[in-house]
Design a protein around this motif. Structure first.
Motif, PDB file in Angstrom:
ATOM      1  N   ALA A  69      14.293   9.001   5.333  1.00 12.53           N
ATOM      2  CA  ALA A  69      13.410   8.193   5.970  1.00 12.53           C
ATOM      3  C   ALA A  69      11.997   8.089   4.995  1.00 12.53           C
ATOM      4  O   ALA A  69      11.354   7.232   5.434  1.00 12.53           O
ATOM      5  N   SER A  70      11.492   8.584   4.424  1.00 12.37           N
ATOM      6  CA  SER A  70      11.160   8.510   2.566  1.00 12.37           C
ATOM      7  C   SER A  70      11.377   7.299   2.592  1.00 12.37           C
ATOM      8  O   SER A  70      10.400   6.436   2.068  1.00 12.37           O
ATOM      9  N   VAL A  71      12.803   6.736   2.032  1.00 12.15           N
ATOM     10  CA  VAL A  71      12.928   6.658   0.904  1.00 12.15           C
ATOM     11  C   VAL A  71      13.187   5.009   1.717  1.00 12.15           C
ATOM     12  O   VAL A  71      12.808   3.573   0.976  1.00 12.15           O
ATOM     13  N   ILE A  72      13.349   5.257   3.035  1.00 10.86           N
ATOM     14  CA  ILE A  72      13.492   3.936   4.005  1.00 10.86           C
ATOM     15  C   ILE A  72      12.194   3.083   3.657  1.00 10.86           C
ATOM     16  O   ILE A  72      11.897   2.410   3.674  1.00 10.86           O
ATOM     17  N   THR A  73      11.728   4.493   4.592  1.00  8.76           N
ATOM     18  CA  THR A  73       9.809   3.795   4.838  1.00  8.76           C
ATOM     19  C   THR A  73       9.637   3.612   3.450  1.00  8.76           C
ATOM     20  O   THR A  73       8.522   2.530   3.775  1.00  8.76           O
ATOM     21  N   ALA A  74       9.745   3.370   1.746  1.00  4.83           N
ATOM     22  CA  ALA A  74       9.556   3.533   0.534  1.00  4.83           C
ATOM     23  C   ALA A  74       9.631   1.981   0.330  1.00  4.83           C
ATOM     24  O   ALA A  74       9.045   1.332  -0.159  1.00  4.83           O
ATOM     25  N   ALA A  75      10.481   1.803   0.829  1.00  2.14           N
ATOM     26  CA  ALA A  75      11.579   0.363   0.304  1.00  2.14           C
ATOM     27  C   ALA A  75      10.650  -0.313   0.654  1.00  2.14           C
ATOM     28  O   ALA A  75      10.766  -1.889   0.982  1.00  2.14           O
ATOM     29  N   TYR A 112      12.556   6.891  11.511  1.00  6.80           N
ATOM     30  CA  TYR A 112      12.711   7.799  12.443  1.00  6.80           C
ATOM     31  C   TYR A 112      12.860   9.422  12.644  1.00  6.80           C
ATOM     32  O   TYR A 112      14.152   9.579  11.621  1.00  6.80           O
ATOM     33  N   VAL A 113      12.041   9.808  12.450  1.00  6.91           N
ATOM     34  CA  VAL A 113      12.725  11.809  12.874  1.00  6.91           C
ATOM     35  C   VAL A 113      12.320  12.378  13.307  1.00  6.91           C
ATOM     36  O   VAL A 113      10.570  12.129  14.019  1.00  6.91           O
ATOM     37  N   GLY A 114      12.823  12.831  14.111  1.00  5.01           N
ATOM     38  CA  GLY A 114      12.561  13.315  15.451  1.00  5.01           C
ATOM     39  C   GLY A 114      13.243  15.173  15.414  1.00  5.01           C
ATOM     40  O   GLY A 114      14.167  15.532  14.458  1.00  5.01           O
TER      41      GLY A 114
END
Length: 183
Positions: free
Chosen positions: A135-141, A125-127
């Motif tokens: 976030a991008s590292v976590i999403t890519a994982a 989550y980014v707000g």
């Protein structure tokens, strides 16, 4: 006892009454142990466990209590004050809201600014008021939040991404009197 920080963060607490749900682990780089300890003590959260002092480019660590019930102090710490220009902090909070049973949170600070707020319940989550450069590292994982080892996997990802060292029980000093004074 959960050991959600699988890079060795909480394992050393297994044989004591440290109440991991009320402690905070702080990794720091670009500042020293004395400055961190003094800053936390000024905010009434002196570290009760810490690793060896490190070179300025290496990660150090310490553990402090989340609250100070002896002072009726349940305010959060302002880690920006502990993160001068050139410094970096990674703060792990295993149980930020015991009464409401929220999941762990992690905060990354760099140069006195909050870089990432990672809520283990919604880590990508980014707000507007919730920055998350990881976030991008976590999403890519592509971690599976339903997996029973999800929290450990997310913590390993964060530790690996930042190059945080595993903790070695033999290099951690614990002030048992300070721990006892909180309970």
């Amino acid at each position: 006892m959960t050991s959600w920080i699988d890079c060795g963060v909480i394992a050393w607490m297994d044989d004591g009454p440290y109440r991991e749900d009320e402690t905070v682990l702080v990794y720091f780089k670009g500042t020293d142990l004395a400055a961190m300890a003094d800053g936390l003590s000024a905010q009434h959260r002196p570290p009760f466990a810490y690793g060896n002092d490190t070179a300025s480019g290496d990660w150090g660590m310490l553990v402090h209590h989340m609250f100070n019930p002896s002072r009726n102090d349940y305010d959060e710490i302002d880690y920006r004050e502990l993160c001068p220009q050139g410094a970096e902090l990674m703060v792990f909070v295993p149980n930020p809201s015991i009464a409401q049973a929220h999941g762990p949170k992690a905060y990354h600070y760099k140069d006195g600014q909050l870089s990432s707020c990672i809520d283990y319940e919604d880590p990508d989550y980014v707000g507007e008021y919730w920055p998350n450069k990881m976030a991008s590292v976590i999403t890519a994982a592509g971690l599976d939040r339903q997996n029973e080892t999800y929290e450990e996997q997310l913590t390993q990802l964060i530790c690996h991404h930042l190059g945080l060292p595993a903790l070695d029980r033999d290099t951690i000093t614990v002030d048992r009197d300070l721990v006892a004074s909180y309970f």
